[in-house]
Design a protein around this motif. Sequence first.
Motif, PDB file in Angstrom:
ATOM      1  N   ALA A 132       7.528  16.870 -71.537  1.00 30.93           N
ATOM      2  CA  ALA A 132       8.867  16.275 -71.663  1.00 30.93           C
ATOM      3  C   ALA A 132       8.960  14.972 -70.873  1.00 30.93           C
ATOM      4  N   VAL A 133       8.448  14.987 -69.648  1.00 31.03           N
ATOM      5  CA  VAL A 133       8.561  13.780 -68.811  1.00 31.03           C
ATOM      6  C   VAL A 133       7.731  12.644 -69.411  1.00 31.03           C
ATOM      7  N   ASP A 134       6.556  12.980 -69.932  1.00 33.76           N
ATOM      8  CA  ASP A 134       5.750  11.922 -70.539  1.00 33.76           C
ATOM      9  C   ASP A 134       6.424  11.366 -71.795  1.00 33.76           C
ATOM     10  N   GLU A 135       6.959  12.275 -72.621  1.00 31.67           N
ATOM     11  CA  GLU A 135       7.589  11.844 -73.873  1.00 31.67           C
ATOM     12  C   GLU A 135       8.834  10.996 -73.632  1.00 31.67           C
ATOM     13  N   HIS A 136       9.608  11.359 -72.622  1.00 29.95           N
ATOM     14  CA  HIS A 136      10.913  10.720 -72.452  1.00 29.95           C
ATOM     15  C   HIS A 136      11.076  10.020 -71.104  1.00 29.95           C
ATOM     16  N   ALA A 137       9.969   9.544 -70.561  1.00 30.61           N
ATOM     17  CA  ALA A 137      10.013   8.883 -69.257  1.00 30.61           C
ATOM     18  C   ALA A 137      11.017   7.729 -69.230  1.00 30.61           C
ATOM     19  N   GLY A 138      11.072   7.002 -70.325  1.00 32.27           N
ATOM     20  CA  GLY A 138      11.960   5.843 -70.378  1.00 32.27           C
ATOM     21  C   GLY A 138      13.413   6.250 -70.207  1.00 32.27           C
ATOM     22  N   MET A 139      13.768   7.339 -70.864  1.00 29.03           N
ATOM     23  CA  MET A 139      15.149   7.777 -70.769  1.00 29.03           C
ATOM     24  C   MET A 139      15.492   8.272 -69.371  1.00 29.03           C
ATOM     25  N   LEU A 140      14.534   8.980 -68.790  1.00 32.85           N
ATOM     26  CA  LEU A 140      14.749   9.472 -67.432  1.00 32.85           C
ATOM     27  C   LEU A 140      14.955   8.285 -66.482  1.00 32.85           C
ATOM     28  N   ARG A 141      14.137   7.268 -66.653  1.00 29.55           N
ATOM     29  CA  ARG A 141      14.274   6.048 -65.858  1.00 29.55           C
ATOM     30  C   ARG A 141      15.658   5.437 -66.059  1.00 29.55           C
ATOM     31  N   ALA A 142      16.114   5.422 -67.315  1.00 30.37           N
ATOM     32  CA  ALA A 142      17.400   4.806 -67.617  1.00 30.37           C
ATOM     33  C   ALA A 142      18.551   5.532 -66.916  1.00 30.37           C
ATOM     34  N   ALA A 170      11.800   3.510 -52.157  1.00 35.61           N
ATOM     35  CA  ALA A 170      12.178   4.501 -53.155  1.00 35.61           C
ATOM     36  C   ALA A 170      11.052   4.488 -54.173  1.00 35.61           C
ATOM     37  N   PRO A 171      10.988   5.522 -55.026  1.00 29.61           N
ATOM     38  CA  PRO A 171       9.907   5.544 -56.006  1.00 29.61           C
ATOM     39  C   PRO A 171       9.898   4.271 -56.840  1.00 29.61           C
ATOM     40  N   PRO A 172       8.733   3.942 -57.409  1.00 24.31           N
ATOM     41  CA  PRO A 172       8.676   2.772 -58.277  1.00 24.31           C
ATOM     42  C   PRO A 172       9.474   3.022 -59.547  1.00 24.31           C
ATOM     43  N   ALA A 173       9.649   1.971 -60.338  1.00 26.80           N
ATOM     44  CA  ALA A 173      10.386   2.116 -61.592  1.00 26.80           C
ATOM     45  C   ALA A 173       9.543   2.825 -62.654  1.00 26.80           C
ATOM     46  N   ILE A 174       8.273   3.063 -62.337  1.00 30.72           N
ATOM     47  CA  ILE A 174       7.393   3.785 -63.266  1.00 30.72           C
ATOM     48  C   ILE A 174       7.628   5.279 -63.065  1.00 30.72           C
ATOM     49  N   ILE A 175       7.945   5.979 -64.143  1.00 32.11           N
ATOM     50  CA  ILE A 175       8.124   7.429 -64.012  1.00 32.11           C
ATOM     51  C   ILE A 175       6.759   8.108 -64.122  1.00 32.11           C
ATOM     52  N   ALA A 205      14.448   9.555 -58.094  1.00 32.64           N
ATOM     53  CA  ALA A 205      14.781   8.162 -58.379  1.00 32.64           C
ATOM     54  C   ALA A 205      16.277   7.885 -58.388  1.00 32.64           C
ATOM     55  N   LEU A 206      17.103   8.940 -58.273  1.00 34.31           N
ATOM     56  CA  LEU A 206      18.545   8.685 -58.373  1.00 34.31           C
ATOM     57  C   LEU A 206      19.085   7.927 -57.166  1.00 34.31           C
ATOM     58  N   GLY A 207      20.167   7.200 -57.385  1.00 35.55           N
ATOM     59  CA  GLY A 207      20.799   6.450 -56.319  1.00 35.55           C
ATOM     60  C   GLY A 207      21.924   7.237 -55.678  1.00 35.55           C
ATOM     61  N   SER A 208      22.276   6.842 -54.448  1.00 34.45           N
ATOM     62  CA  SER A 208      23.221   7.652 -53.679  1.00 34.45           C
ATOM     63  C   SER A 208      24.603   7.739 -54.304  1.00 34.45           C
TER      64      SER A 208
END
Length: 715
Positions: free
Chosen positions: A386-396, A412-417, A480-483
């Motif tokens: 799931a994370v590989d398939e939808h990494a972009g959405m998770l990042r968004a 914080a983690p990089p923008a790469i999921i 990766a979430l913000g406060s």
Amino acid sequence: MTHPRQRNVSAARWNADEVAFGIDDLTRPQNQVFGVDVFSPAVQRQRLPKDVYKRLQRTLERGEALDVTLADAVASAMRDWALEKGASHYTHWFQPLTGHTAEKHDSFFNPTGDGGAIADFSGKELIQAEPDASSFPSGGIRSTFEARGYTAWDPTSPAFVLENPNGALLCIPTAFTSWTGEALDTKIPLLRSMDVLSRSAIRALSTLGDDDPQRVLTTIGAEQEYFLIDEQYYYERPDLQITGRTLFGTKPPKGHELDDHYFGSIPERVLAYMMEAERTLEKLGVPIKTRHNEVAPGQYELAPLFETSNVAADHQHLVMQIMASTATRYGLVCLLHEKPFSGVNGSGKHNNWSMGTDLGGNLLDPGDTPHGNLIFLFFCSAVIQAVDEHAGMLRATAANVGQDWRLGANEAPPAIISMFLGSELESIFEAIEAGEGDPSAPGSFLGMGTPVLPPLPRHGGDRNRTSPFAFTGNKFEFRALGSSQSLGLTNTVLNTMTAEAIDDLNERLEAKLEAGTELAAAVTELTAEVYKAHKRVVFGGDGYSQEWQDEAAKRGLLNHRTTPDALPELVTEKSIKLFERYEVLSEREIEARYDVLVEQYSAKLNIEAETCASMARTLILPAGIAQLSRVESVGLEKQAAEVRALVDTFYDKILHLEKLNATEGELADLEHAKFLRDEVLPAMESVRETADELEKIVADDLWPLPHYSEMLFIK
Ligand code: ADP
Ligand code: MG
């Protein structure tokens, strides 16, 4: 004493007596406050007629609609309970797309006509209300359809009473929807995604030979980072007040280089504040577990115990609200911005996430039986896919204007999921992929002489803080979430994409079983296939390093560095297809969210740019000029030349920013967002750069803003 010194002395002064509520004997039941302000199942059992309570529980368990007689009985008990707690008003408490909660208060009391008033609250009022919805962002859903929206009671998240020094308010968690049935909030999609995941997981468990659980629940425990500063500095800082972050300020000579803040002893005023905030949250049934100093000076963290996703998401909003409101009583301001201070670590929110059955089992717990291992491998593989398939959405879902300062900035983690499994688990997957591991055959697994997976350290030393999505023993931690962010969208995406992967794996598993493969062999085969196909997303190294940026590019992983780059991932064909297939969000509903997020990005950046220009012109430029006239008046030409050059440059930069600010654009338009990012933001940064130079040479008594060294260190 000059003005700034005076200010610091009064900021540092604090009188504990004014806010102290003393120390209680906590073995006495009356001093235990957890949940006392919640209309909890225990309170319901006590206060509702037996048959009403039973019917309500049944309705909740089956997820059925409430009938009105039931609602009337519940409303009446809830009203009496709330009145006893001093609540004169009630509100439907909901989460529109603003990212915050919303409330409109109505009094329980109605005039009787003979000069008196009685308290009234019907089942209808409990179940449904119609706020004036026209001013909430809807991403165009309402303007093209019905103008009205309504709120509907969510009985799965218990009602609570919020106290105020002058009274109390009954808050009823509700969902917010348009009359055409479209979700206008973050709760409805989250609830839908929880149902979807439950159905998929139950089906898969059945294929895996476990028919006992009736429901699978997703859980969240959200760690929250925040800053506290003295309110005096805050009110002297228009940038903090208006935008939540400092748009100006040179780094102090001392930052967190000395590592003396993290887990350091908590200053008395801060601890007193934490104790009150936590006590209030406890009364509201929010199970706060942990508190500590964070890495940056003035930065702290609070973590609750995990709860069901829906309740956890509601409670997260309460946490942010109570943390902010309690701070004022201590002369403090709680900053939940992702990056309040440039050059100093920002604040994130870690979303610990797992799936558990109604019988108490955790599907991401490796377990200690061969069968438990199979279940774990199956569900863990699903998450990897799931994370590989939808990494972009998770990042968004982690994108917002504040986050662009953090993700990938080595704090914080990089923008790469990517995913961190830990070396033990990773080597297990590697072995299975290589055909070496068979989790069901006694003694054969990895040659460890044990019939089960080797125990995985829960709190092992090699936890990788640089990974955005890390396995931590029995759950995944999305870091990766913000406060300031709400948990709704992230977990909606997480649940839905995992449901899809579970269904896919389940179908493939069924096919293998039908073809005659035995269960353990089939799961092992499947795990090997999934890992082979998706292991590019697994990374155990240093996520902050340049090597990883290069390596990730080679692996074809997405690397969206800014919000305008990341948000379109929500509305790709693939994303829309996923949401539509599972009926979690229709195409219009997801596009609405995308529009609102783009608009928020632009609106916030625009506000920052205008605040920056106005502070530069009306606060900092005059200070520069005053300094110039001071050195000129005593004929110090060398110094005057230095100041004059800076003031001149500064003025030109302000003019440039002002010109850019005058450019109109459509807020929800991605091109406008990119213009703000590419033109306006650099212009702001350039203004700041010169302002920060001026800060270093202008006399302290002329400088109009509190310095970083004051805000971060005086408490
Ligand atoms: P650590 O980060 O050191 O592993 P904990 O294991 O105590 O710390 O958990 C950190 C956070 O993860 C807490 O908020 C906790 O409630 C949450 N958590 C623990 N188990 C789960 C779970 N099964 N689902 C969701 N969150 C969980
Ligand atoms: Mg932490």
